[in-house]
Design a protein around this motif. Structure first.
Motif, PDB file in Angstrom:
ATOM      1  N   VAL A   1       3.438 -23.713  16.504  1.00 47.88           N
ATOM      2  CA  VAL A   1       4.283 -24.780  17.053  1.00 47.88           C
ATOM      3  C   VAL A   1       5.753 -24.377  17.017  1.00 47.88           C
ATOM      4  CG1 VAL A   1       5.109 -27.139  16.677  1.00 47.88           C
ATOM      5  CG2 VAL A   1       2.666 -26.639  16.552  1.00 47.88           C
ATOM      6  N   LEU A   2       6.206 -23.879  15.864  1.00 48.15           N
ATOM      7  CA  LEU A   2       7.612 -23.495  15.733  1.00 48.15           C
ATOM      8  C   LEU A   2       7.965 -22.287  16.603  1.00 48.15           C
ATOM      9  CD1 LEU A   2       8.163 -23.924  11.871  1.00 48.15           C
ATOM     10  CD2 LEU A   2       8.829 -25.471  13.717  1.00 48.15           C
ATOM     11  N   LYS A   3       7.000 -21.423  16.832  1.00 47.03           N
ATOM     12  CA  LYS A   3       7.221 -20.219  17.628  1.00 47.03           C
ATOM     13  C   LYS A   3       7.103 -20.517  19.124  1.00 47.03           C
ATOM     14  CE  LYS A   3       7.544 -15.548  17.340  1.00 47.03           C
ATOM     15  NZ  LYS A   3       8.525 -14.786  16.579  1.00 47.03           N
ATOM     16  N   GLY A   4       6.545 -21.677  19.465  1.00 42.96           N
ATOM     17  CA  GLY A   4       6.379 -22.029  20.859  1.00 42.96           C
ATOM     18  C   GLY A   4       5.223 -21.335  21.543  1.00 42.96           C
ATOM     19  N   ILE A   5       4.248 -20.893  20.770  1.00 43.88           N
ATOM     20  CA  ILE A   5       3.065 -20.222  21.325  1.00 43.88           C
ATOM     21  C   ILE A   5       2.035 -21.278  21.708  1.00 43.88           C
ATOM     22  CG2 ILE A   5       1.184 -18.598  20.831  1.00 43.88           C
ATOM     23  CD1 ILE A   5       3.052 -17.226  18.829  1.00 43.88           C
ATOM     24  N   PRO A   6       1.433 -21.175  22.892  1.00 43.19           N
ATOM     25  CA  PRO A   6       0.431 -22.179  23.319  1.00 43.19           C
ATOM     26  C   PRO A   6      -0.701 -22.304  22.304  1.00 43.19           C
ATOM     27  CG  PRO A   6       1.030 -20.754  25.143  1.00 43.19           C
ATOM     28  CD  PRO A   6       1.680 -20.170  23.929  1.00 43.19           C
ATOM     29  N   LEU A   7      -1.092 -23.555  22.012  1.00 38.38           N
ATOM     30  CA  LEU A   7      -2.103 -23.798  20.982  1.00 38.38           C
ATOM     31  C   LEU A   7      -3.503 -23.356  21.398  1.00 38.38           C
ATOM     32  CD1 LEU A   7      -1.028 -27.257  19.508  1.00 38.38           C
ATOM     33  CD2 LEU A   7      -0.458 -24.955  18.726  1.00 38.38           C
ATOM     34  N   ILE A   8      -3.679 -23.028  22.694  1.00 39.74           N
ATOM     35  CA  ILE A   8      -4.977 -22.516  23.143  1.00 39.74           C
ATOM     36  C   ILE A   8      -5.325 -21.216  22.435  1.00 39.74           C
ATOM     37  CG2 ILE A   8      -4.009 -21.169  25.058  1.00 39.74           C
ATOM     38  CD1 ILE A   8      -7.336 -23.120  25.062  1.00 39.74           C
ATOM     39  N   VAL A   9      -4.293 -20.564  21.865  1.00 37.58           N
ATOM     40  CA  VAL A   9      -4.510 -19.323  21.114  1.00 37.58           C
ATOM     41  C   VAL A   9      -5.419 -19.573  19.909  1.00 37.58           C
ATOM     42  CG1 VAL A   9      -3.353 -17.631  19.610  1.00 37.58           C
ATOM     43  CG2 VAL A   9      -2.389 -18.182  21.854  1.00 37.58           C
ATOM     44  N   MET A  10      -5.329 -20.757  19.295  1.00 37.36           N
ATOM     45  CA  MET A  10      -6.106 -21.034  18.077  1.00 37.36           C
ATOM     46  C   MET A  10      -7.605 -20.922  18.303  1.00 37.36           C
ATOM     47  SD  MET A  10      -4.070 -24.013  15.957  1.00 37.36           S
ATOM     48  CE  MET A  10      -5.070 -23.709  14.497  1.00 37.36           C
ATOM     49  N   PRO A  11      -8.192 -21.688  19.239  1.00 39.68           N
ATOM     50  CA  PRO A  11      -9.642 -21.543  19.434  1.00 39.68           C
ATOM     51  C   PRO A  11     -10.044 -20.172  19.952  1.00 39.68           C
ATOM     52  CG  PRO A  11      -8.692 -22.956  21.127  1.00 39.68           C
ATOM     53  CD  PRO A  11      -7.632 -22.752  20.093  1.00 39.68           C
ATOM     54  N   MET A  12      -9.176 -19.553  20.767  1.00 40.52           N
ATOM     55  CA  MET A  12      -9.504 -18.223  21.307  1.00 40.52           C
ATOM     56  C   MET A  12      -9.634 -17.198  20.187  1.00 40.52           C
ATOM     57  SD  MET A  12      -7.066 -18.117  24.699  1.00 40.52           S
ATOM     58  CE  MET A  12      -7.391 -16.372  24.961  1.00 40.52           C
ATOM     59  N   LYS A  13      -8.652 -17.171  19.296  1.00 42.77           N
ATOM     60  CA  LYS A  13      -8.663 -16.182  18.215  1.00 42.77           C
ATOM     61  C   LYS A  13      -9.723 -16.513  17.165  1.00 42.77           C
ATOM     62  CE  LYS A  13      -5.628 -13.481  19.876  1.00 42.77           C
ATOM     63  NZ  LYS A  13      -6.047 -12.119  20.324  1.00 42.77           N
ATOM     64  N   MET A  14      -9.950 -17.806  16.938  1.00 42.47           N
ATOM     65  CA  MET A  14     -11.000 -18.186  15.991  1.00 42.47           C
ATOM     66  C   MET A  14     -12.365 -17.742  16.504  1.00 42.47           C
ATOM     67  SD  MET A  14      -9.879 -21.985  14.690  1.00 42.47           S
ATOM     68  CE  MET A  14     -11.355 -22.136  13.675  1.00 42.47           C
ATOM     69  N   TYR A  15     -12.604 -17.969  17.791  1.00 35.14           N
ATOM     70  CA  TYR A  15     -13.904 -17.587  18.362  1.00 35.14           C
ATOM     71  C   TYR A  15     -14.089 -16.073  18.335  1.00 35.14           C
ATOM     72  CZ  TYR A  15     -17.766 -16.992  21.595  1.00 35.14           C
ATOM     73  OH  TYR A  15     -18.965 -16.624  22.153  1.00 35.14           O
ATOM     74  N   SER A  16     -13.034 -15.333  18.673  1.00 34.18           N
ATOM     75  CA  SER A  16     -13.157 -13.869  18.670  1.00 34.18           C
ATOM     76  C   SER A  16     -13.420 -13.343  17.261  1.00 34.18           C
ATOM     77  CB  SER A  16     -11.886 -13.225  19.241  1.00 34.18           C
ATOM     78  OG  SER A  16     -10.768 -13.469  18.401  1.00 34.18           O
ATOM     79  N   GLY A  17     -12.953 -14.087  16.247  1.00 34.83           N
ATOM     80  CA  GLY A  17     -13.175 -13.663  14.870  1.00 34.83           C
ATOM     81  C   GLY A  17     -14.617 -13.816  14.412  1.00 34.83           C
ATOM     82  N   ILE A  18     -15.312 -14.819  14.956  1.00 33.50           N
ATOM     83  CA  ILE A  18     -16.702 -15.032  14.533  1.00 33.50           C
ATOM     84  C   ILE A  18     -17.705 -14.495  15.546  1.00 33.50           C
ATOM     85  CG2 ILE A  18     -16.085 -17.050  13.164  1.00 33.50           C
ATOM     86  CD1 ILE A  18     -17.126 -18.816  15.384  1.00 33.50           C
ATOM     87  N   ASP A  19     -17.215 -14.026  16.691  1.00 32.90           N
ATOM     88  CA  ASP A  19     -18.107 -13.493  17.720  1.00 32.90           C
ATOM     89  C   ASP A  19     -18.433 -12.023  17.429  1.00 32.90           C
ATOM     90  OD1 ASP A  19     -19.629 -13.295  20.030  1.00 32.90           O
ATOM     91  OD2 ASP A  19     -17.897 -12.823  21.308  1.00 32.90           O
ATOM     92  N   VAL A  20     -19.025 -11.809  16.261  1.00 34.04           N
ATOM     93  CA  VAL A  20     -19.394 -10.463  15.807  1.00 34.04           C
ATOM     94  C   VAL A  20     -20.861 -10.501  15.396  1.00 34.04           C
ATOM     95  CG1 VAL A  20     -18.908  -8.596  14.187  1.00 34.04           C
ATOM     96  CG2 VAL A  20     -17.039 -10.076  14.977  1.00 34.04           C
ATOM     97  N   PHE A  21     -21.667  -9.609  15.956  1.00 36.15           N
ATOM     98  CA  PHE A  21     -23.114  -9.667  15.776  1.00 36.15           C
ATOM     99  C   PHE A  21     -23.523  -9.615  14.304  1.00 36.15           C
ATOM    100  CE2 PHE A  21     -27.351  -7.584  15.649  1.00 36.15           C
ATOM    101  CZ  PHE A  21     -28.071  -8.570  16.309  1.00 36.15           C
ATOM    102  N   VAL A  22     -22.888  -8.747  13.530  1.00 33.04           N
ATOM    103  CA  VAL A  22     -23.324  -8.558  12.139  1.00 33.04           C
ATOM    104  C   VAL A  22     -23.085  -9.814  11.306  1.00 33.04           C
ATOM    105  CG1 VAL A  22     -21.149  -7.639  11.211  1.00 33.04           C
ATOM    106  CG2 VAL A  22     -23.324  -6.880  10.238  1.00 33.04           C
TER     107      VAL A  22
END
Length: 424
Positions: free
Chosen positions: A32-53
């Motif tokens: 919020v303080l950096k002005g980065i779109p909040l859509i980044v949160m779900p995108m990065k969270m999903y990429s973190g758990i989208d690992v087969f192992v």
């Protein structure tokens, strides 16, 4: 701006927020303080758990809970007491032995402390052992769990670094057994000095019966470990096989698992797995912010500028990880710090497999380091004794653990011999 992220995270920790919320809130404030779109949160969270192992983690959690509710813990404790209960301090030695055997099923130190401790601490107190000593033995031996394979934290470390899960499992075997047996030696001398009781010697028939009853649980560890190492199945496939095996053993062999119990186990495991995945997702977002702000590069350069001697670097990393491990949950600490510190270690020619074992040992020791070690709190609660008394009683065990950590740090072959022997 990075200091705002870290400040919010630390404040949330001090306010005793769950780690996942600490990570999420600090990331939200930063974005919020950096002005980065909040859509980044779900995108990065999903990429973190989208690992087969990572699919293997819910499987191993369910398998461990099924075996625990299916009577595994009692069988392992009984077998260990049959084997070494007649030695001075036999119940305490059986406590450690049970942790070493149970390690292959639970894979986490806190579940080991709770499961073994709920049975062994009251039993030890009843037999005349000091309550603080009973709690300290339980907490200290529980750190062996995530070192001896299979191990959930090792799967996390492999996911973060791209290392082989099979190699990491093998790398933890020797240090894990070395730690367990070292704790046994110390326990024996303390028990002898204090004249703690010993059980009657079991007959050969009782030992054989105990082995037969425990055999099925030990066989699961063998199937998982050698199946992964031999390339028969992946860690994810191994976790599913473990679930099926645990259900069949618990329901047909031990006959403790009913339909109702199984449903409760699955529901509890779902909650644990979901909370863990949320933690991994937020940690991935947190790590992405650290990387974009170039904090890992800053830490790496500062450490290497201080010294390029790999043993000095490892000493600094050891001190940092033990400190962090005293107040932060193991998996959260791995998610945040492991990728950063791995780059530092490899920059001074430390083998990544070797470093992963060092990091895990550090974080495990942190769980039993006063004043905030989580396993100390769990065992003191079960033993109904103050955390101060447990910490004092556990100090010799802490010293032994630090000695093993030093040996593993200085002698890489302790962790690398088995991976080189079986997988190179």
């Amino acid at each position: 701006m990075i200091w705002i992220l870290l400040a919010v995270f630390i404040i949330c920790l001090l306010l005793r927020f769950p780690i996942a919320f600490c990570l999420g809130l600090s990331c939200l404030v930063f974005l919020v303080l950096k002005g980065i779109p909040l859509i980044v949160m779900p995108m990065k969270m999903y990429s973190g758990i989208d690992v087969f192992v990572l699919l293997s983690i819910p499987g191993f959690i369910i398998a461990g809970n099924l075996m625990n509710h299916g009577g595994l813990t009692e069988k392992i404790i009984g077998f260990c007491n049959h084997l070494i209960g007649h030695v001075r301090g036999g119940l305490a030695l059986g406590n450690i032995g049970a942790s070493m055997l149970f390690a292959g099923i639970s894979g986490t130190a806190i579940s080991d402390t709770a499961s073994i401790g709920s049975v062994m601490i009251p039993a030890m107190k009843k037999e005349g052992y000091d309550a603080a000593f009973s709690a300290a033995v339980t907490a200290s031996s529980s750190t062996v769990g995530p070192i001896i394979p299979p191990s959930v934290p090792m799967i996390i470390a492999a996911t973060l670094s791209g290392l082989s899960v099979g190699k990491l499992f093998l790398a933890g075997a020797l240090p894990g057994f070395l730690l367990g047996f070292s704790l046994m030696v110390l326990t024996y001398f303390i028990a002898k000095k204090r004249n703690y009781p010993k059980l009657e010697r079991s007959t050969a028939k009782q030992i054989l019966k105990g082995f037969v009853e425990t055999f099925w649980s030990l066989l699961m560890t063998f199937i998982i470990l050698f199946g992964i190492i031999g390339g028969v199945f992946t860690p994810t496939e191994a976790s599913i096989i473990a679930v099926i095996y645990a259900f069949l053993v618990g329901s047909l062999v031990y006959k403790k698992l009913t339909f109702k119990t199984t449903m409760v186990v699955i529901l509890d495991s779902m909650k644990t797995s979901a909370s863990l995945m949320v933690l991994i997702g937020f940690a991935n977002l947190f790590g992405w912010i650290l990387i974009t702000e170039q904090l890992p590069q800053l830490i790496s350069s500062e450490i290497i500028n201080f010294s390029e001697n790999k043993y000095v670097v490892l000493l600094l990393i050891n001190l940092l990880l033990i400190f962090v491990g005293t107040f932060m949950e193991t998996i959260a600490a791995l998610l945040i710090l492991f990728p950063i510190l791995l780059k530092v270690a490899t920059a001074v020619d430390v083998d990544p497999i070797h470093f992963a074992v060092i990091a895990l040992l550090n974080l495990m020791i942190g769980l039993t380091t006063p004043p905030l070690g989580v396993c100390l709190f769990v065992s003191s609660s079960i033993g109904k004794v103050s955390i101060g008394k447990v910490s004092k009683a556990g100090f010799p065990f802490l010293l032994v653990s630090l000695l093993i950590l030093t040996l593993v740090t200085l002698f890489p072959d302790l962790s690398l011999y088995l991976p080189r022997l079986f997988m190179d």
